[in-house]
Design a protein around this motif. Structure first.
Motif, PDB file in Angstrom:
ATOM      1  N   SER A 178       0.802  -1.223   0.000  1.00 62.56           N
ATOM      2  CA  SER A 178       0.000   0.000   0.000  1.00 62.56           C
ATOM      3  C   SER A 178       0.834   1.270   0.000  1.00 62.56           C
ATOM      4  O   SER A 178       0.313   2.355  -0.247  1.00 62.56           O
ATOM      5  N   ARG A 179       2.119   1.164   0.286  1.00 62.11           N
ATOM      6  CA  ARG A 179       3.014   2.312   0.233  1.00 62.11           C
ATOM      7  C   ARG A 179       3.749   2.418  -1.106  1.00 62.11           C
ATOM      8  O   ARG A 179       4.565   3.310  -1.292  1.00 62.11           O
ATOM      9  N   GLY A 180       3.472   1.486  -1.999  1.00 62.19           N
ATOM     10  CA  GLY A 180       4.142   1.496  -3.289  1.00 62.19           C
ATOM     11  C   GLY A 180       5.500   0.836  -3.262  1.00 62.19           C
ATOM     12  O   GLY A 180       6.271   0.940  -4.216  1.00 62.19           O
ATOM     13  N   ASN A 181       5.825   0.135  -2.166  1.00 62.90           N
ATOM     14  CA  ASN A 181       7.098  -0.572  -2.075  1.00 62.90           C
ATOM     15  C   ASN A 181       7.018  -1.922  -2.770  1.00 62.90           C
ATOM     16  O   ASN A 181       5.989  -2.601  -2.715  1.00 62.90           O
ATOM     17  N   LEU A 182       8.114  -2.323  -3.382  1.00 61.24           N
ATOM     18  CA  LEU A 182       8.191  -3.618  -4.061  1.00 61.24           C
ATOM     19  C   LEU A 182       8.339  -4.726  -3.027  1.00 61.24           C
ATOM     20  O   LEU A 182       9.327  -4.774  -2.288  1.00 61.24           O
ATOM     21  N   VAL A 183       7.348  -5.623  -2.964  1.00 63.58           N
ATOM     22  CA  VAL A 183       7.389  -6.723  -1.992  1.00 63.58           C
ATOM     23  C   VAL A 183       7.407  -8.088  -2.660  1.00 63.58           C
ATOM     24  O   VAL A 183       7.515  -9.113  -1.985  1.00 63.58           O
ATOM     25  N   GLY A 184       7.311  -8.130  -3.988  1.00 60.68           N
ATOM     26  CA  GLY A 184       7.334  -9.414  -4.671  1.00 60.68           C
ATOM     27  C   GLY A 184       7.363  -9.264  -6.172  1.00 60.68           C
ATOM     28  O   GLY A 184       7.229  -8.166  -6.717  1.00 60.68           O
ATOM     29  N   ILE A 185       7.552 -10.400  -6.835  1.00 58.95           N
ATOM     30  CA  ILE A 185       7.513 -10.468  -8.299  1.00 58.95           C
ATOM     31  C   ILE A 185       6.415 -11.440  -8.690  1.00 58.95           C
ATOM     32  O   ILE A 185       6.426 -12.608  -8.271  1.00 58.95           O
ATOM     33  N   ASN A 186       5.479 -10.961  -9.481  1.00 59.76           N
ATOM     34  CA  ASN A 186       4.383 -11.807  -9.953  1.00 59.76           C
ATOM     35  C   ASN A 186       4.913 -12.829 -10.941  1.00 59.76           C
ATOM     36  O   ASN A 186       5.787 -12.524 -11.746  1.00 59.76           O
ATOM     37  N   GLY A 187       4.362 -14.077 -10.865  1.00 63.98           N
ATOM     38  CA  GLY A 187       4.961 -15.013 -11.783  1.00 63.98           C
ATOM     39  C   GLY A 187       4.190 -16.221 -12.229  1.00 63.98           C
ATOM     40  O   GLY A 187       4.292 -16.630 -13.371  1.00 63.98           O
ATOM     41  N   ARG A 188       3.401 -16.810 -11.371  1.00 61.31           N
ATOM     42  CA  ARG A 188       2.834 -18.105 -11.740  1.00 61.31           C
ATOM     43  C   ARG A 188       1.388 -18.202 -11.279  1.00 61.31           C
ATOM     44  O   ARG A 188       1.044 -17.757 -10.191  1.00 61.31           O
ATOM     45  N   ALA A 189       0.523 -18.790 -12.122  1.00 56.00           N
ATOM     46  CA  ALA A 189      -0.888 -18.960 -11.772  1.00 56.00           C
ATOM     47  C   ALA A 189      -1.236 -20.434 -11.767  1.00 56.00           C
ATOM     48  O   ALA A 189      -0.671 -21.231 -12.532  1.00 56.00           O
TER      49      ALA A 189
END
Length: 245
Positions: free
Chosen positions: A201-212
Motif C-alpha cells: 500500500s506504500r508502493g514498495n516492491l514486496v514481490g515479483i508476480n509469476g505463476r498462476a
C-alpha cells in the motif's frame, strides 16, 4: 432532571461530531500523505518483448554506463520469461516513455535457483527505481497491487498495461516452495504480466508476480503466486538502494 438530560444529549452530540470530524480529516490526510501506488507502478514497470513476452520492474540504477551520458539500469523479472531454448540473441525492454532498450542475452543472469532473472540496459534517459519493501512483514488480507503488460486476447488486440488490486491470501512454507514462490494472492494476473511488480500500500516492491494455478475443471485461475522480494535479496546478496520505509 430534564436539564441534565439535555446537557448529556448535547455532550454526546458534540463527541460524535468531533469523532466524525476526526475520521474525515484522517481520510484527507491519508490521501495526501500516502503515495499514489498506481502512478508508482507505471513508472517502474517495464514491458519485455522477444521470443517470449513478459514484464519486469526497474530495481536499481548502477550509475554511469558505457558513456557519461548513459546510466546502467537493472530490471528484475521471471527467469521463465527469458530462458527459452534455443536461446534468443536478445530481448527488448520498453519503458513507460515508449523508449525501447535492447538487452543482449549476455546481460541476462538468473538469480540463484529462483524463477528470477536480472536484465541490464543502458539509457541516456533517467528512470525511477522501485523502492524495496519488507515482504517478511506482509500479513494475510493485506492489499497488494500487481502491474504488467498483458498479452493480446480476443478482447484486447494488443499488449495492454494492467494495474490490478487484490489481497494476500496465504503463503507457501519454505519446505514446499518451488523456484522461490511463497506468496499467494487474489489478483487474477493475465498472461504477459509474469515478472511484473507486486507492491504494497506504500508502493514498495514486496514481490515479483509469476505463476498462476488453473482449475482444470473450469479453466479459470484459482490462485496466483509470487516470489517475495526477501528471497531475491538473500539469493542475490545485493540490497538495492532507494528504499522507502
Amino acid at each position: 432532571m430534564k436539564l441534565r438530560q439535555n446537557n448529556l444529549t448535547s455532550w454526546v452530540v458534540n463527541i460524535i461530531t468531533i469523532v466524525a470530524a476526526g475520521v474525515f480529516i484522517s481520510r484527507i490526510l491519508w490521501q495526501i500523505l500516502m503515495p499514489n501506488v498506481s502512478e508508482i507502478a507505471k513508472t517502474v514497470t517495464v514491458r519485455i518483448d522477444g521470443a517470449n513476452s513478459g514484464s519486469g520492474v526497474i530495481i536499481e540504477d548502477r550509475g554511469v554506463g558505457a558513456s557519461p551520458q548513459e546510466h546502467r539500469y537493472i530490471v528484475l523479472s521471471n527467469w521463465h520469461v527469458v530462458s527459452l531454448m534455443p536461446t534468443p540473441k536478445s530481448f527488448t525492454i520498453r519503458t513507460r516513455d515508449g523508449q525501447k532498450h535492447l538487452v543482449p542475452t549476455s546481460k541476462i543472469v538468473r538469480v540463484g535457483k529462483l524463477d528470477l532473472a536480472i536484465l541490464e540496459f543502458q539509457s541516456r534517459y533517467r528512470y525511477p527505481v522501485a523502492a524495496i519493501g519488507n515482504s517478511d512483514k506482509l500479513t494475510e488480507g493485506e492489499t497488494l497491487y500487481v502491474s504488467g503488460w498483458a498479452d493480446p486476447s480476443p478482447t484486447l488486440p494488443t499488449r495492454t498495461y494492467q494495474f490490478l488490486v487484490g489481497n494476500l491470501s496465504g503463503r507457501i512454507d519454505r519446505q514446499h516452495e518451488r523456484d522461490g514462490y511463497t506468496l499467494i494472492y487474489t489478483v487474477n494476473a493475465l498472461p504477459g504480466m509474469s515478472g511484473g511488480p507486486v507492491l504494497d500500500s506504500r508502493g514498495n516492491l514486496v514481490g515479483i508476480n509469476g505463476r498462476a494455478t488453473v482449475d482444470l475443471r473450469t479453466g479459470t485461475v484459482s490462485s496466483v503466486l509470487g516470489i517475495d522480494i526477501s528471497r531475491y535479496l538473500r539469493a542475490s546478496g545485493n540490497l538495492p538502494r532507494h528504499n522507502r520505509q
